[in-house]
Design a protein around this motif. Structure first.
Motif, PDB file in Angstrom:
ATOM      1  N   LEU A  25      -6.367  -1.765  -0.806  1.00  0.00           N
ATOM      2  CA  LEU A  25      -6.239  -1.403  -2.219  1.00  0.00           C
ATOM      3  C   LEU A  25      -5.082  -2.133  -2.903  1.00  0.00           C
ATOM      4  O   LEU A  25      -4.865  -1.948  -4.095  1.00  0.00           O
ATOM      5  N   LEU A  26      -4.336  -2.946  -2.153  1.00  0.00           N
ATOM      6  CA  LEU A  26      -3.239  -3.685  -2.784  1.00  0.00           C
ATOM      7  C   LEU A  26      -3.810  -4.586  -3.864  1.00  0.00           C
ATOM      8  O   LEU A  26      -4.894  -5.152  -3.712  1.00  0.00           O
ATOM      9  N   ASP A  27      -3.061  -4.689  -4.965  1.00  0.00           N
ATOM     10  CA  ASP A  27      -3.468  -5.521  -6.089  1.00  0.00           C
ATOM     11  C   ASP A  27      -4.783  -5.049  -6.725  1.00  0.00           C
ATOM     12  O   ASP A  27      -5.572  -5.870  -7.203  1.00  0.00           O
ATOM     13  N   THR A  28      -5.037  -3.736  -6.678  1.00  0.00           N
ATOM     14  CA  THR A  28      -6.179  -3.202  -7.424  1.00  0.00           C
ATOM     15  C   THR A  28      -5.685  -2.065  -8.318  1.00  0.00           C
ATOM     16  O   THR A  28      -4.651  -1.467  -8.036  1.00  0.00           O
ATOM     17  N   LEU A  44       2.798  -2.618  -6.162  1.00  0.00           N
ATOM     18  CA  LEU A  44       1.417  -2.643  -5.692  1.00  0.00           C
ATOM     19  C   LEU A  44       0.543  -3.723  -6.333  1.00  0.00           C
ATOM     20  O   LEU A  44      -0.539  -4.018  -5.819  1.00  0.00           O
ATOM     21  N   LEU A  45       0.960  -4.313  -7.435  1.00  0.00           N
ATOM     22  CA  LEU A  45       0.150  -5.365  -8.075  1.00  0.00           C
ATOM     23  C   LEU A  45       0.828  -6.719  -7.949  1.00  0.00           C
ATOM     24  O   LEU A  45       2.055  -6.818  -8.041  1.00  0.00           O
ATOM     25  N   PHE A  46       0.013  -7.771  -7.759  1.00  0.00           N
ATOM     26  CA  PHE A  46       0.577  -9.130  -7.649  1.00  0.00           C
ATOM     27  C   PHE A  46       0.041 -10.086  -8.716  1.00  0.00           C
ATOM     28  O   PHE A  46       0.686 -11.067  -9.056  1.00  0.00           O
ATOM     29  N   SER A  47      -1.189  -9.840  -9.200  1.00  0.00           N
ATOM     30  CA  SER A  47      -1.777 -10.794 -10.143  1.00  0.00           C
ATOM     31  C   SER A  47      -1.371 -10.465 -11.565  1.00  0.00           C
ATOM     32  O   SER A  47      -1.501  -9.321 -11.998  1.00  0.00           O
TER      33      SER A  47
END
Lengths: 291, 299
Positions: A150-153, A231-234
């Motif tokens: 669920l990372l980056d979602t 938790l978000l990268f983009s």
């Protein structure tokens, strides 16, 4: 501003004609107005400075709006799509709030109306979780999101909202005070299943409590910074608080653009508060006193 | 009928189950796993290696941990004292009958509380920046200084600035809670005291304040839990750096940086637990101290 208010105090309560009291009233009003100005000034600066070019900002202190709003907007949109951030914030906050409200109400109803074994102990447990600081499980949260892919979602920020202890507490107070057992019993006599009773009959009755709680939960989610930071990268998934921080990286020296970005990120909250201020303030008080 | 009714009660478990499942997965597991990690060494790749209490030993001797703790405490104390006193004064004023525009004042004072903390940090950073900051320009316009002062390079100034942001964001919130508490005190009681010849000041100290004690305890403890976790404002104010000279590095910033920029997840978890223990200790101390005062006043 104080001049405007002074006549009001002298006109106000003629019943107590002590001139000594009135001078103290004037000082009280001056104090209140000064504090109010302190509360507003940073927002005024933010909006005014967002409309000026960088060179104007660098040269003098500014009181009035400038003409560079469109220019700042265009240079901001080159690197940072603020509307995308707005949409991301909206999606995350709306979904989180929906989960918090539905599952909070479901859980509160379970605790309020069913006397199963362990009811009290489990409810105290829910209350106790409110006292645990969020940062305690920060690293572990990162880990479980990784394990569940669920990372980056958005889901990483939305799903945990279903377990909001404050929501349970808040709605249970409301149910205890307003919903009599007879309603459930008459629904049972009519042959409605337990979940149908909850969804069709109880939930609509909870609307006043859910509205107050919803505003809170929405604002909390809208303002959340650390969650998405971890938790978000983009960039294209960033909600507004993170995008604003991104502006700092892209436009370290272009102040006009940064002011504008901050202003746009805060504007939805100003609008929401202008509409709901009474309700928001009312529910802060309810939540605190009952706690 | 009776047995049917009994069965119905078991539906309660179904109603509370979704919450507990989500809580176990996203609330409890992360905490337990963080504790496990705090006893191990892990850089995010491979599997964590158990090293016992080495992380905690390191924590006890870690200068930066204490420095971050000091920064956090300093920022918190300087913000919370005016926050809890100014808000009490405001609550008493805005509870008076004669004040006009009460709800407008309440709304304005409360408003900063719901504004995105991260955005505020950035905004204050812009206002107080060195070369183009509006604060410096205002001071120059007023003739107080002739050259811009490099505020972001002054450790105590930056700490005070964060305290000010927190004060500014929370005094209205505290005020609303005090007002709610005041509304629970019967007006008859206060008016009776005034008729008996007590001054407003006497009524405040002898009647209002003791009755507000539970609310004050609530406010102090929630502000400890919140204040020890300050992150958003100092992070965006200093672009995540904690500068100057780590003066604005708060405990949670240190935790974040250790785990998520240096990838020392094990040590980061140990910082989280160290901080948690400190929060619990402070909460207990303040609860005991404030409760004892109440008992003294009663006896």
């Amino acid at each position: 501003m104080t001049q405007k208010i002074m006549p009001q105090t002298t006109l106000g309560r003629d019943a107590q004609p002590k001139s000594k009291v009135k001078t103290s009233h004037v000082f009280i009003y001056i104090f209140l107005v000064l504090l109010a100005i302190i509360c507003i000034v940073p927002f005024y600066i933010m909006i005014i400075y967002g409309t000026h070019t960088n060179s104007e900002i660098a040269s003098k202190f500014i009181f009035l709006p400038g003409s560079a709003l469109v220019e700042n907007y265009h240079s901001m949109m080159e690197n940072v799509n603020i509307w995308r951030g707005f949409m991301n914030s909206l999606i995350i906050s709306c979904c989180s709030t929906a989960l918090t409200l539905y599952f909070g109400a479901l859980n509160a109803y379970g605790f309020a109306k069913f006397k199963f074994k362990g009811n009290k102990v489990l409810f105290w447990f829910v209350l106790a979780t409110m006292m645990v600081p969020q940062q305690l499980g920060l690293v572990g949260t990162f880990r479980i999101m990784y394990l569940l892919h669920l990372l980056d979602t958005y889901a990483a920020l939305i799903l945990p909202a279903a377990a909001n202890a404050f929501a349970v507490f808040f709605v249970k107070q409301f149910i205890d005070g307003t919903i009599p057992d007879e309603i459930m019993e008459s629904a049972r006599v009519d042959g409605a299943g337990e979940f149908k009773t909850f969804n069709r009959i109880i939930l609509p009755m909870l609307v006043p409590a859910l509205a107050a709680l919803g505003i809170f939960s929405f604002i909390g989610s809208w303002n959340n910074f650390m969650g998405p930071l971890v938790l978000l990268f983009s960039n294209d998934k960033y909600p507004l608080p993170l995008l604003v921080q991104l502006l700092q990286g892209y436009y370290g020296t272009n102040y006009g653009v940064q002011y504008l970005g901050v202003a746009l990120s805060v504007l939805p909250i100003i609008i929401a508060f202008a509409i709901f201020s009474k309700r928001i303030i009312g529910s802060v008080a309810i939540g605190a006193v009952k706690g | 009928m009776f047995s049917k009714g009994l069965k119905k009660e078991h539906y309660g478990y179904l109603f509370i189950a979704p919450f507990f499942i989500i809580f176990i997965v996203f609330g409890l597991y992360p905490i337990v796993y963080s504790f496990y990690l705090s006893l191990s060494s892990w850089d995010g790749f491979g599997s964590p290696e158990i090293i016992g209490f080495a992380n905690y030993k390191r924590l006890i001797g870690d200068y930066m941990f204490y420095k971050a703790l000091f920064n956090t405490l300093f920022i918190w104390v300087i913000s919370v004292i005016p926050q809890l006193t100014v808000s009490l004064i405001l609550a008493v004023i805005l509870h008076e009958k004669f004040i006009k525009g009460k709800s407008l004042f309440r709304a304005i004072f409360f408003f900063p509380n719901i504004v995105t903390a991260a955005s505020l940090g950035l905004l204050v950073g812009l206002i107080f920046s060195w070369q183009s900051g509006s604060f410096n320009e205002l001071l120059i316009n007023l003739g107080i200084i002739s050259d811009p002062v490099n505020w972001p390079d002054k450790p105590y100034f930056m700490r005070l600035l964060i305290s000010s942001i927190l004060f500014w964001q929370y005094f209205g919130y505290s005020m609303i809670i005090y007002i709610a508490g005041l509304q629970g005190i019967s007006r008859d009681l206060l008016e009776a005291a005034e008729i008996d010849g007590a001054s407003k000041v006497q009524v405040f100290f002898k009647i209002t304040l003791p009755l507000l004690k539970p609310i004050m305890i609530f406010q102090v403890i929630t502000s400890i839990i919140g204040g020890m976790q300050i992150f958003d404002q100092p992070y965006t104010l200093t672009n995540g750096s904690g500068n100057p000279d780590n003066a604005t590095l708060t405990s949670v910033m240190y935790l974040y940086k250790t785990a998520f920029t240096r990838y020392q997840y094990g040590y980061g978890s140990a910082i989280a637990f160290g901080l948690f223990i400190i929060i619990v200790i402070f909460s207990i101390i303040s609860f005991v101290v404030m409760n004892r005062k109440t008992k003294g006043a009663q006896g």
